[in-house]
Design a protein around this motif. Structure first.
Motif, PDB file in Angstrom:
ATOM      1  N   PRO A  48       0.801  -1.228   0.000  1.00  0.00           N
ATOM      2  CA  PRO A  48       0.000   0.000   0.000  1.00  0.00           C
ATOM      3  C   PRO A  48       0.835   1.281   0.000  1.00  0.00           C
ATOM      4  CG  PRO A  48       0.056  -0.976   2.184  1.00  0.00           C
ATOM      5  CD  PRO A  48       0.737  -1.950   1.278  1.00  0.00           C
ATOM      6  N   ALA A  49       0.237   2.348  -0.465  1.00  0.00           N
ATOM      7  CA  ALA A  49       0.890   3.660  -0.481  1.00  0.00           C
ATOM      8  C   ALA A  49      -0.169   4.730  -0.601  1.00  0.00           C
ATOM      9  CB  ALA A  49       1.848   3.752  -1.659  1.00  0.00           C
ATOM     10  N   VAL A  50      -0.103   5.710   0.275  1.00  0.00           N
ATOM     11  CA  VAL A  50      -1.031   6.848   0.212  1.00  0.00           C
ATOM     12  C   VAL A  50      -0.202   8.127   0.268  1.00  0.00           C
ATOM     13  CG1 VAL A  50      -3.012   7.984   1.271  1.00  0.00           C
ATOM     14  CG2 VAL A  50      -2.775   5.528   1.464  1.00  0.00           C
ATOM     15  N   MET A  51      -0.544   9.092  -0.548  1.00  0.00           N
ATOM     16  CA  MET A  51       0.157  10.371  -0.515  1.00  0.00           C
ATOM     17  C   MET A  51      -0.836  11.489  -0.217  1.00  0.00           C
ATOM     18  SD  MET A  51       3.406   9.768  -2.540  1.00  0.00           S
ATOM     19  CE  MET A  51       3.775  11.293  -1.835  1.00  0.00           C
ATOM     20  N   ALA A  52      -0.335  12.535   0.412  1.00  0.00           N
ATOM     21  CA  ALA A  52      -1.177  13.710   0.667  1.00  0.00           C
ATOM     22  C   ALA A  52      -0.346  14.942   0.363  1.00  0.00           C
ATOM     23  CB  ALA A  52      -1.641  13.722   2.115  1.00  0.00           C
ATOM     24  N   GLU A  53      -0.958  15.916  -0.268  1.00  0.00           N
ATOM     25  CA  GLU A  53      -0.234  17.147  -0.581  1.00  0.00           C
ATOM     26  C   GLU A  53      -1.082  18.365  -0.231  1.00  0.00           C
ATOM     27  OE1 GLU A  53       1.313  17.383  -4.572  1.00  0.00           O
ATOM     28  OE2 GLU A  53       2.535  19.135  -4.056  1.00  0.00           O
ATOM     29  N   THR A  54      -0.440  19.310   0.448  1.00  0.00           N
ATOM     30  CA  THR A  54      -1.058  20.623   0.691  1.00  0.00           C
ATOM     31  C   THR A  54      -0.030  21.675   0.292  1.00  0.00           C
ATOM     32  OG1 THR A  54      -0.213  21.006   2.919  1.00  0.00           O
ATOM     33  CG2 THR A  54      -2.212  19.673   2.760  1.00  0.00           C
ATOM     34  N   ASP A  55      -0.352  22.959   0.521  1.00  0.00           N
ATOM     35  CA  ASP A  55       0.617  24.025   0.243  1.00  0.00           C
ATOM     36  C   ASP A  55       1.806  23.926   1.178  1.00  0.00           C
ATOM     37  OD1 ASP A  55      -1.058  24.934  -1.642  1.00  0.00           O
ATOM     38  OD2 ASP A  55      -1.953  26.525  -0.411  1.00  0.00           O
ATOM     39  N   GLN A  56       1.647  23.208   2.303  1.00  0.00           N
ATOM     40  CA  GLN A  56       2.706  23.155   3.316  1.00  0.00           C
ATOM     41  C   GLN A  56       3.628  21.947   3.199  1.00  0.00           C
ATOM     42  OE1 GLN A  56       0.024  23.653   6.838  1.00  0.00           O
ATOM     43  NE2 GLN A  56       1.584  25.174   7.409  1.00  0.00           N
ATOM     44  N   TYR A  57       3.138  20.835   2.640  1.00  0.00           N
ATOM     45  CA  TYR A  57       3.946  19.612   2.636  1.00  0.00           C
ATOM     46  C   TYR A  57       3.462  18.605   1.602  1.00  0.00           C
ATOM     47  CZ  TYR A  57      -0.082  17.995   5.297  1.00  0.00           C
ATOM     48  OH  TYR A  57      -1.364  17.700   5.677  1.00  0.00           O
ATOM     49  N   VAL A  58       4.347  17.624   1.338  1.00  0.00           N
ATOM     50  CA  VAL A  58       3.949  16.393   0.654  1.00  0.00           C
ATOM     51  C   VAL A  58       4.237  15.270   1.652  1.00  0.00           C
ATOM     52  CG1 VAL A  58       4.325  14.852  -1.301  1.00  0.00           C
ATOM     53  CG2 VAL A  58       4.619  17.307  -1.596  1.00  0.00           C
ATOM     54  N   ALA A  59       3.267  14.410   1.883  1.00  0.00           N
ATOM     55  CA  ALA A  59       3.462  13.350   2.874  1.00  0.00           C
ATOM     56  C   ALA A  59       3.187  11.998   2.240  1.00  0.00           C
ATOM     57  CB  ALA A  59       2.535  13.560   4.058  1.00  0.00           C
ATOM     58  N   PHE A  60       3.917  10.992   2.739  1.00  0.00           N
ATOM     59  CA  PHE A  60       3.726   9.613   2.298  1.00  0.00           C
ATOM     60  C   PHE A  60       3.390   8.755   3.509  1.00  0.00           C
ATOM     61  CE2 PHE A  60       4.937   5.294   1.723  1.00  0.00           C
ATOM     62  CZ  PHE A  60       4.645   4.991   0.412  1.00  0.00           C
ATOM     63  N   GLY A  61       2.474   7.815   3.358  1.00  0.00           N
ATOM     64  CA  GLY A  61       2.200   6.852   4.415  1.00  0.00           C
ATOM     65  C   GLY A  61       1.825   5.511   3.802  1.00  0.00           C
ATOM     66  N   SER A  62       2.194   4.417   4.468  1.00  0.00           N
ATOM     67  CA  SER A  62       1.719   3.113   4.005  1.00  0.00           C
ATOM     68  C   SER A  62       0.206   3.040   4.138  1.00  0.00           C
ATOM     69  CB  SER A  62       2.352   1.988   4.825  1.00  0.00           C
ATOM     70  OG  SER A  62       3.705   1.879   4.516  1.00  0.00           O
ATOM     71  N   GLU A  63      -0.308   3.771   5.118  1.00  0.00           N
ATOM     72  CA  GLU A  63      -1.754   3.838   5.308  1.00  0.00           C
ATOM     73  C   GLU A  63      -2.140   5.281   5.600  1.00  0.00           C
ATOM     74  OE1 GLU A  63      -3.323   1.115   8.245  1.00  0.00           O
ATOM     75  OE2 GLU A  63      -1.642  -0.241   7.911  1.00  0.00           O
ATOM     76  N   TYR A  64      -3.380   5.593   5.313  1.00  0.00           N
ATOM     77  CA  TYR A  64      -3.912   6.931   5.583  1.00  0.00           C
ATOM     78  C   TYR A  64      -3.816   7.281   7.071  1.00  0.00           C
ATOM     79  CZ  TYR A  64      -7.256  10.737   5.971  1.00  0.00           C
ATOM     80  OH  TYR A  64      -7.845  11.930   6.262  1.00  0.00           O
ATOM     81  N   ARG A  65      -3.969   6.262   7.902  1.00  0.00           N
ATOM     82  CA  ARG A  65      -3.851   6.397   9.349  1.00  0.00           C
ATOM     83  C   ARG A  65      -2.617   7.195   9.782  1.00  0.00           C
ATOM     84  NH1 ARG A  65      -3.040   1.486  12.793  1.00  0.00           N
ATOM     85  NH2 ARG A  65      -1.999   0.524  11.024  1.00  0.00           N
ATOM     86  N   ALA A  66      -1.502   6.990   9.052  1.00  0.00           N
ATOM     87  CA  ALA A  66      -0.240   7.643   9.413  1.00  0.00           C
ATOM     88  C   ALA A  66      -0.296   9.146   9.155  1.00  0.00           C
ATOM     89  CB  ALA A  66       0.907   7.024   8.629  1.00  0.00           C
ATOM     90  N   LEU A  67      -1.269   9.579   8.354  1.00  0.00           N
ATOM     91  CA  LEU A  67      -1.295  10.980   7.930  1.00  0.00           C
ATOM     92  C   LEU A  67      -2.322  11.816   8.679  1.00  0.00           C
ATOM     93  CD1 LEU A  67      -1.272  10.280   4.066  1.00  0.00           C
ATOM     94  CD2 LEU A  67       0.686  10.487   5.575  1.00  0.00           C
ATOM     95  N   VAL A  68      -3.168  11.166   9.492  1.00  0.00           N
ATOM     96  CA  VAL A  68      -4.361  11.853  10.001  1.00  0.00           C
ATOM     97  C   VAL A  68      -4.078  13.022  10.944  1.00  0.00           C
ATOM     98  CG1 VAL A  68      -5.974   9.951   9.717  1.00  0.00           C
ATOM     99  CG2 VAL A  68      -4.697  10.128  11.840  1.00  0.00           C
TER     100      VAL A  68
END
Lengths: 309, 227
Positions: free
Chosen positions: A255-275
């Motif tokens: 698994p791989a989930v990414m999140a991007e905002t104006d402040q950061y790019v984040a990676f997590g094996s699960e969404y849980r890691a990004l919450v």
């Protein structure tokens, strides 16, 4: 199963919190990998200086007087900071090779965790929370970092089997998955003169990238060719001085989930890691495509090949 | 409306409470707050209740569902509605890999995109995806309908049996033994009903049907050398 987290900051004001944010993400991934943990943190450069991070199983004896002993053998002085089983040696930029050669005779059992101008790698066996506490990860500042929680499948639970792996100056690799052709590839790379220490599959993946780059490939090209030459399952996250990259094998079952905002790019094996990241509710959240190389760099807009590497 | 906040309650307590609802419960509306990507939320439900999860979920949300309706206002992690028997699961965002895998019945609606292996080994479930689906979707799909309003990734319907696959956009490639099929009036009727139930305004005539070429059903002696 393993857990990967990564955080690349666009907003400089978050840099003092990088360690705290990554530590919390790492601990959330404990049940994906409770046997070892590691973190690669990019702290920015000091002009004219480079760093070696070394590890010892007997830090009290190995690190005692290490800086003054090393100072006698290389030019430009040595600044040593001990963190538990690891020590960061800051030396003159031109003295990297000389320092490594000197360490071999001064302290033959020391292991080199990382080398680079900005990169520091810390990794140990144990629960991610305990590993993070030992190194004081939550207090670290930096521009970007990658963390890994390991559930070993292919080789022993040891410090050297933990991730991240240093692939070249200021470069590192973490892996979720298992490579199935690592034995034949290890033999091939050793014949080519590449140093591989353990029976670990990911170390072979890291050595493969190093070998490709030794022969002139950029990191982006090396990752692209890994899709043809590595057999098995992988989600790789690689760190560079300027940013990080992500590539998944064509089957993409890890698994791989990414999140991007104006402040950061984040990676997590699960969404849980990004919450718990700031503004996650408004972030663009997506899964990286299989067999596609992604890069985020402080140098340029996201590209499929790393310009800086 | 019953509200359970996962910031205060454990996941196990939540699932136990939902699982304890009987066929004739009068507590039919449930709301779950702060899911924060937790695993196995609202799994194994077996009563005609409606559960709304406010946020994004982790692995296996609404797995093995029977009779219940589960709404997810964010995105869903891997294996959402896996092995669903009946009822309805609606995801406002995207779904990760193997959504609706091995589902026997009920309706799964994904308003965003679905990742790889959507509907793998489906056995009677209906799946409607408003966006695109990833590679190896409907692999070994046995029965039921997979409706994709966007595009499909590589190897659609590889080694599928009698599931019906409807795609409005492009198919990157068809898997082994999957072929384009004729759209007959009964297929338009199925699509019309499913699209309406899934809240999509796509027109049934815009879809292409794919299904099994049935060449793998029996052993072919010409392939003997391959074994």
């Amino acid at each position: 199963m393993c857990g990967i987290v990564g955080l690349f900051l666009k907003d400089k004001s978050l840099e003092p919190q990088l360690g705290a944010m990554l530590t919390s993400m790492l601990i959330t991934m404990t049940d994906r990998g409770p046997d070892s943990a590691g973190i690669a943190i990019y702290k920015g450069e000091t002009a004219g200086k480079t760093k070696l991070v070394v590890q010892s199983d007997t830090p009290q004896t190995d690190f005692a007087g290490l800086d003054s002993a090393l100072k006698k053998q290389i030019e430009g002085g040595v600044k040593m900071k001990v963190k538990d089983t690891h020590a960061v040696l800051e030396i003159k930029a031109s003295q990297g090779d000389a320092a490594r050669a000197a360490l071999k005779t001064l302290r033959p059992t020391l292991r080199i965790m990382s080398r680079g101008d900005s990169l520091e790698i810390y990794k140990e066996v144990g629960l991610p929370k305990n590993v993070a506490d030992r190194f004081g990860l939550h207090k670290m500042t930096g521009t970007h970092g990658i963390g890994h929680t390991r559930m070993a499948t292919e080789s022993a639970v040891t410090t050297m089997g933990a991730h991240p792996f240093n692939t070249g100056d200021d470069q590192c690799l973490v892996h979720n998955g298992s490579l199935s052709n690592h034995n034949s590839l290890r033999r091939k790379l050793r014949r080519e003169g590449v140093h591989i220490e353990t029976e670990n599959d990911t170390e072979v993946g890291a050595a493969y990238l190093t070998w490709r780059m030794m022969h002139g490939a950029t990191l982006g090209e090396a990752l692209q060719s890994s899709l043809d030459d590595l057999d098995g399952f992988f989600t790789f996250v690689v760190g560079t001085k300027d940013g990080f990259g992500v590539v998944r094998d064509p089957i993409a079952c890890k698994p791989a989930v990414m999140a991007e905002t104006d402040q950061y790019v984040a990676f997590g094996s699960e969404y849980r890691a990004l919450v718990d990241l700031p503004g996650i509710e408004q972030a663009r959240v997506w899964e990286p495509e299989p067999a596609t190389v992604y890069f985020w760099s402080h140098n340029a807009a996201p590209t499929s090949t790393e310009k800086a590497a | 409306m019953q509200t359970i906040d996962l910031a205060d309650s454990t996941l196990r307590a939540l699932n136990k409470t939902l699982y304890a609802q009987s066929e004739t419960t009068n507590q039919t509306q449930w709301e779950i707050l702060n899911p924060k990507g937790a695993h196995a939320i609202a799994c194994g439900l077996d009563a005609p209740i409606e559960v709304t999860v406010r946020g994004s979920t982790g692995y296996y949300c609404a797995g093995m569902n029977q009779k219940a309706t589960v709404n997810i206002t964010g995105s869903a992690g891997p294996g959402v509605a896996e092995n669903m028997m009946s009822g309805k699961v609606v995801i406002d965002g995207d779904a990760s890999q193997y959504a609706g895998a091995t589902g026997h019945g009920g309706l799964l609606v994904i308003k965003g995109n679905a990742s790889s292996r959507c509907g793998i080994s489906m056995k009677g479930i209906d799946i409607v995806v408003h966006g695109n689906i990833g590679h190896m979707s409907a692999f070994m799909a046995q029965s039921g309908n997979l409706v994709v309003c966007g595009d499909a990734g590589d190897a659609l319907g590889d080694s599928c049996y009698e599931a019906r696959l409807f795609v409005r956009g492009k198919v990157k490639s068809l898997g082994t033994d999957c072929e384009q099929k004729e759209m007959r009036p009964e297929h338009i009727a199925i699509l019309t009903e499913l699209l309406a139930e899934a809240g999509s305004d796509a027109r049934p005539e815009e879809f292409t049907r794919y299904g099994s070429a049935r060449t793998l059903y029996n052993f072919d002696v010409d392939n003997a050398g391959a074994y």
